[in-house]
Scaffold this motif. Structure first.
Motif: not given
Length: 897
Positions: A528, A520, A511, A524, A484-485, A517, A393
């Motif tokens: 990245r 998405k 997260s 999260q 975000y992220p 979220t 992730d």
């Protein structure tokens, strides 16, 4: 084929100054970009998002070379992504820097003989806010000097109301989840600041102390006694045991018994523990659990008492001895002197060099001290941070840093988050009159009559929320939905644990928050990618140190060399995970590159170069096809390197293309094409204009100021108002021409060899000489004869040509023989005298190297590197003697004719 811009080339060239003076243009260019809104992110944009949060510098800080390094790389990434069509957010801000900022204000009060206690907490905090408003944030102006393309409209501060709300929210969530607790544990204590401090705020220095060997127990050798060695005699007042290794037969009979403590008079036990090194000293160590981290852990294992023997100021307290009230260092001497008088000092090494932790802010040796503090239970948080990388992730660049990451997060100790300060986020814990405890969230009220905990949170607690608190969390905001992220975190590997780990722990803890979220897939994480660069060092490899006078203020470089040269120096040396050594020679070279680019661009403008639609490929010369193909190859190489965060590799590719190929070769070849015909000149202007246009765009992220000035002069606004928002060069889709590449490569080799040959014959660069070329047709470079003649300074031979020297050059298709006649261009007598002088020098060098290499005593003692260097000099000297001797023989023959 001729663009409108090329009709008045002198006007565009005149738009540029005679020479590049960065100080005259950089500030205006930057403020123009800000005013135009190029750096302001639009949450309503349909473009794909790309976001970076700036690691927040301290509000008390100034731009140092580490900042300049960090910021250059982040600016390079965001500028490139903006040009690639992303909606870019580079979010800035500053850290309130609890200890540093409070210290600054306290020092100002001390000038007037005041302390913070004279004002009280509320008034003192307001004075800190006043200081922040008036004097804090000088670094922001310095960031503008560097050229940071930051969204200033979103500037954040870790003590802002919104960020304070985020701090209270996550504290309560962690507390309610049982992950925040209060306990008496050992911390790094600063007696000057009178607070616990983080590991990051402790610097270790080698100091000259003393190692004293003390006798515990009986002074009679026939009765039980133990000798221990210590560098901190004063801590013996808090001894609660003597420890030995369980397998150490010397003390087997004493384990489980007690010995007399020579100061307190208590009987203290002898315990066995694997922690003890039986090979060090006597194999026995004194245990002071409240003032040593290893002793603390051993004390927990054996259930030992843990008396604290010092107060908050580092003075001996509550021991019931004559040493109470003494400073710890005074007590160290007095206790040793007393024990010497009693015959208990059996050995003393002085000076004894050892490493001691010092407070980074106040400078004094820190004191490990048992203290009641607030802690974060990190086990589950650290596991989630580790799993985010394991599961892919979050990716760490370079991958070689992953084991280091796992070493830290897989073996993390609970985190002390409380600080005994007034400036900072106050811990949201309240105490009732009957000892009740309540954690109060941002939308809650404490019961009337309850008292809030006096401590504040560690600065790293609030900065650990930085990726999402700055975008409005815990509230649902457009910034969080869009950006975000974040895309990547850029930072040095040295704070991988202190800051990155905390952001990952907090980020993974929330997260699955619906605010993060929404719309998405999956959890999260806060970012990245994590790109870790190395430390910055001077040109001798020494780590920058202000206290040692090592390093350079980046503003000094910007003043002297310009922001572009400073930035390019840093970007060109940046490789994932590797330290960067830079100094004045490096930035001087970068300034030369800026000058080279400026002069080349001005030459192009003076000759009417301008970007436009390229002529049909088949109408272009080999020279034009070659430079366009090389540009495409470099563009692909640059893109690949930037995508892997290999900044140095990308910058190196651009540098060598610009200097070695465009400036050193294509511009010289273009001069020939300009002179051929108007049709050829028109075509060359467009090719040169397009190449220069793409080159300036490729260079812009690293060198924004000079590329902006040159690009605007080149395009005259026809392709947009600024290179900042110009499109990034994309793949052309045109197949490369290997034949053109081969021909130009052969031409370069032929020109280079003829130039070297001319030099050997004593010809100056400006002298033209008749030359006869044999094999040129077979070599397939007849299409480059005009370029060859112009660059090699040769002419067609006339009737009666008689060669005085010849050269063979092996090209890819055939060997070309070059014969020249220097009889009318070289003063043979003068040339012979010059060669004789050069030959004598070469022979002297050869003799010297042979003498050293023939000396067996020298070879036996000299390092291999030194011997290898001398052998290399011998090889060069041998070749020079042969070369000069051969030329001298030729000259002698000619003179004797």
């Amino acid at each position: 084929m001729t663009s409108a811009a090329s009709q008045n080339p002198s006007n565009r060239a005149d738009a540029l100054p005679k020479s590049w003076n960065p100080g005259a243009v950089e500030a205006d260019l930057y403020e123009g970009w800000v005013a135009a809104g190029y750096f302001t992110a639009d949450v309503n944009s349909d473009k794909p998002p790309y976001s970076i949060v700036l690691p927040p510098p301290n509000v008390t800080g100034n731009l140092h070379m580490g900042h300049a390094y960090d910021h250059t790389l982040m600016d390079l990434l965001t500028r490139r992504k903006r040009m690639q069509g992303y909606e870019v957010l580079w979010l800035p801000g500053m850290d309130h820097a609890g200890i540093a900022t409070q210290s600054v204000v306290e020092k100002q009060l001390a000038v007037d003989g005041k302390t913070k206690e004279d004002f009280g907490r509320e008034m003192f905090v307001e004075k800190v806010w006043d200081w922040k408003r008036e004097s804090g944030g000088a670094i922001q102006g310095q960031m503008r000097r560097l050229g940071d393309g930051i969204d200033w409209s979103r500037d954040r501060f870790t003590m802002d109301e919104g960020l304070s709300r985020a701090v209270q929210t996550i504290f309560k969530r962690l507390y309610d989840a049982g992950l925040i607790y209060r306990a008496e544990r050992l911390v790094n204590w600063s007696p000057v600041l009178q607070t616990g401090i983080s590991d990051l705020e402790v610097t270790y220095k080698d100091v000259d102390g003393e190692l004293v060997s003390l006798r515990y127990g009986s002074l009679n050798d026939d009765e039980p006694h133990v000798i221990v060695a210590t560098t901190r005699v004063e801590t013996m007042l808090g001894d609660t045991a003597i420890a030995v290794h369980p397998d150490d037969e010397r003390y087997a009979a004493l384990v489980g018994t007690t010995v007399y403590h020579p100061i307190t008079g208590r009987q203290i036990p002898i315990v066995a523990d694997d922690y003890v090194d039986p090979e060090f000293g006597s194999g026995a160590v004194k245990i002071t659990p409240a003032h040593d981290p290893n002793d603390f852990e051993l004390g927990l294992r054996h259930g030992l008492p843990m008396p604290t023997i010092m107060d908050k100021t580092g003075k001996i307290a509550d021991t019931g001895t004559e040493f109470d009230g003494m400073d710890r260092f005074e007590a160290r001497t007095k206790i040793r002197e007393r024990l010497e008088g009693e015959g208990r000092v059996v050995g003393r090494k002085f000076p004894y060099q050892h490493s001691v932790g010092h407070s980074e802010r106040s400078g004094e040796p820190i004191e490990p001290r048992l203290s009641m503090q607030w802690w974060v239970k990190v086990e589950s948080l650290a596991k989630a941070a580790g799993d985010a990388v394991r599961d892919g992730d979050v990716k760490i660049y370079p991958a070689s840093q992953e084991p280091r990451w796992f070493d830290w997060v897989d073996d993390m100790h609970d985190w002390c988050i409380s600080r005994q300060l007034w400036w900072g986020h106050r811990i949201p814990i309240w105490y009732g009159p009957e000892g009740e405890i309540a954690c109060v969230g941002p939308d809650e009220q404490a019961p009337e009559g309850w008292v809030q905990d006096p401590d504040v949170l560690d600065t790293w607690f609030s900065s650990g929320l930085w990726p999402f608190s700055t975008m409005g969390w815990p509230d649902a905001t457009a910034d969080l939905r869009k950006f975000y992220p974040t895309s990547v975190l850029v930072t040095g590997y040295d704070i991988l644990f202190f800051w990155v780990a905390r952001m990952m722990m907090f980020g993974m803890f929330v997260s699955d928050d619906p605010v993060l979220t929404a719309g998405k897939a999956g959890k999260q994480p806060p970012f990245r990618d994590v790109f870790l660069h190395g430390l910055i060092r001077d040109e001798f490899g020494r780590k920058y140190s202000k206290s040692k006078g090592i390093g350079v203020d980046p503003l000094v470089w910007i003043d002297e060399f310009g922001a572009d040269a400073t930035r390019f120096t840093l970007a060109r040396g940046a490789q994932p995970g590797s330290d960067l050594s830079v100094g004045t020679p490096h930035v001087t070279a970068s300034r030369s590159f800026v000058t080279k680019l400026f002069n080349a661009s001005k030459f192009a403008l003076m000759n009417g170069a301008a970007p436009g639609e390229l002529p049909a490929r088949e109408t272009l010369t080999d020279t034009d096809r070659w430079i366009l193909d090389r540009l495409e190859e470099v563009r692909a190489e640059v893109d690949s390197a930037f995508d892997r965060y290999e900044f140095g590799k990308a910058c190196e590719a651009i540098y060598h293309f610009a200097w070695d190929e465009l400036c050193d070769w294509y511009l010289e070849l273009a001069k020939v094409q300009f002179a051929e015909s108007e049709e050829r000149a028109a075509s060359t202007r467009i090719v040169l204009g397009n190449v220069l246009d793409s080159l300036l765009r490729l260079l812009h992220p690293a060198m924004p100021f000079v590329t902006e000035s040159l690009w605007l002069a080149l395009t005259e606004g026809a392709q947009g108002p600024s290179v900042v928002v110009a499109p990034w060069p994309e793949a052309t889709g045109v197949a490369a021409d290997p034949v053109a590449a081969r021909r130009i490569s052969d031409l370069q080799k032929l020109v280079t060899e003829i130039r070297r040959f001319r030099s050997d014959q004593g010809l100056t660069d400006k002298q033209k000489v008749a030359a006869k070329l044999t094999g040129i047709e077979a070599a397939d470079v007849t299409g480059q004869l005009a370029e060859l003649a112009g660059l090699a300074r040769i002419t067609e031979p006339e009737d009666g040509f008689a060669a005085t020297a010849s050269l063979e050059v092996r090209l890819s298709q055939a060997t070309v023989t070059v014969e020249i006649d220097t009889s009318g261009t070289v003063d043979l007598d003068a040339e012979r005298r010059r060669l004789e002088k050069d030959l004598a020098a070469a022979e002297k060098e050869l003799a010297g190297t042979e003498a050293k290499l023939g000396n067996e005593a020298f070879l036996a003692k000299a390092p291999d590197a030194v011997v290898a260097k001398i052998r290399g000099r011998q090889e060069v000297a041998t070749a020079e003697v042969a070369r000069i001797g051969a030329r001298l023989a030729e000259i002698t023959k000619l003179v004797s004719r």
